[in-house]
Design an enzyme around this catalytic site. Sequence first.
Site, PDB file in Angstrom:
ATOM      1  CD  GLU A 100      -2.787   0.328  -3.167  1.00 17.79           C
ATOM      2  OE1 GLU A 100      -2.407   1.458  -3.504  1.00 17.79           O
ATOM      3  OE2 GLU A 100      -2.012  -0.556  -2.757  1.00 17.79           O
ATOM      4  CD  GLN A 156     -11.317   0.573   8.792  1.00 20.93           C
ATOM      5  OE1 GLN A 156     -10.674   0.113   7.854  1.00 20.93           O
ATOM      6  NE2 GLN A 156     -10.972   1.694   9.395  1.00 20.93           N
ATOM      7  CG  HIS A 201      -5.123   2.446  -0.185  1.00 17.89           C
ATOM      8  ND1 HIS A 201      -3.843   2.283   0.275  1.00 17.89           N
ATOM      9  CD2 HIS A 201      -5.618   1.197  -0.337  1.00 17.89           C
ATOM     10  CE1 HIS A 201      -3.570   0.991   0.400  1.00 17.89           C
ATOM     11  NE2 HIS A 201      -4.631   0.313   0.033  1.00 17.89           N
TER      12      HIS A 201
END
Length: 351
Positions: A10, A101, A317
């Site tokens: 990605e 995250q 991803h």
Amino acid sequence: MLVIDGAYGEGGGQVLRTSLSLSVVTGKPFRIVNIRANRPKPGLQPQHLACVKAVAYLSEAEVKGDELGSQEIVFIPKKLPERCNYSFDIGTAGSTLLLFQTVVYPLSLNKGGEVVIKGGTHVPFSPCYHYVKEVFLPMAKLFGLEVDLYLEAYGFYSAGGGKIRAFIKPWEEFFLPALPEYFIPENIIIYSVSSERLPVHIVERQLKGVLSELPNCENLTVYKERVKSRSDGTFVFLKALNKEKVLYAGFTELGKRGYPAEEVGKKVAREWKNFLSTKTQFEEHLADQILIPISLALLKLRSAKIFRFSVAKVTKHLLTQAWLIPKFLPELKITIEGKEGEKGYVNLYRE
Ligand SMILES: Nc1ncnc2c1ncn2[C@@H]1O[C@H](COP(=O)(O)OP(=O)(O)OP(=O)(O)O)[C@@H](O)[C@H]1O
């Protein structure tokens, strides 16, 4: 020192954020080159720089190259996080959830802590607050990670001004749950939200759009809300829980000028129906995000050696995470069955 190619797969901010998290968790320094090479404006943008600074702060890391636009950094973590309270401000509408995250693993695997983050909460190309609160965190809890997350202000593009607060518990118990074979829904919740700055009819039209695609749908709850925010913003979020009350799935669509509100709603409903038709366990966004908690649980839980799940769509991803995580955690092997863009299976093995 580990050298990571930020252009792999990605080639976005995710390679950097995952590397930062796992560097502190494992104590392994790294150098990353070609940061966000596949994006129109490569290098560190405010959201990515905020992630570097946040993780550097909590691990007292030595960092080289931490400047806006930088395409290469060296990151050497020095300590495990020691404090209990942290506050970070991205300064733009950059995603607070992506920063969350990034810091959640270094903090949860130590003493936990309370973290306040300011920036965007519902912005493009990132999980929105509702997705993290209602889907990612309940799923991560299955593997032992526990966080209470709250929204204190909405932040839309472009002014941001959003705020989230997370109470991260120390992650002491690790689980690898048995999952149902595929997602059969028990109930659905739909949120149709818009900024107070926009006309009242937007939330109604968004909702009409979702419902037009879901005729005869049972066990459906609807929330409509108009919220305070600095920028105009609207979104529809659909959350589903499965029959066994184990799996969660979530779909978000942000509105924008020139994108009819009904279409925003229809898009979410179609994504949900597409997911159901794949007869898999995880939707596409969950798969790449949940791979870190699953990897950490598999490493810590000495009784298990393998974990496997199915995903509605193999994304770049996901392929990128599967390549990157074992670089920091070499005891792990992650393989993906299925082609990019199609339904697939993810296998994690501990050697
Ligand atoms: N609609 C969505 N719902 C949930 N998660 C999403 C959604 N859209 C994107 N994501 C997640 O956001 C993350 C974005 O990673 P990416 O590398 O593209 O980040 P970024 O830092 O925003 O990138 P960029 O380099 O493009 O600025 C991925 O984990 C992806 O699964």
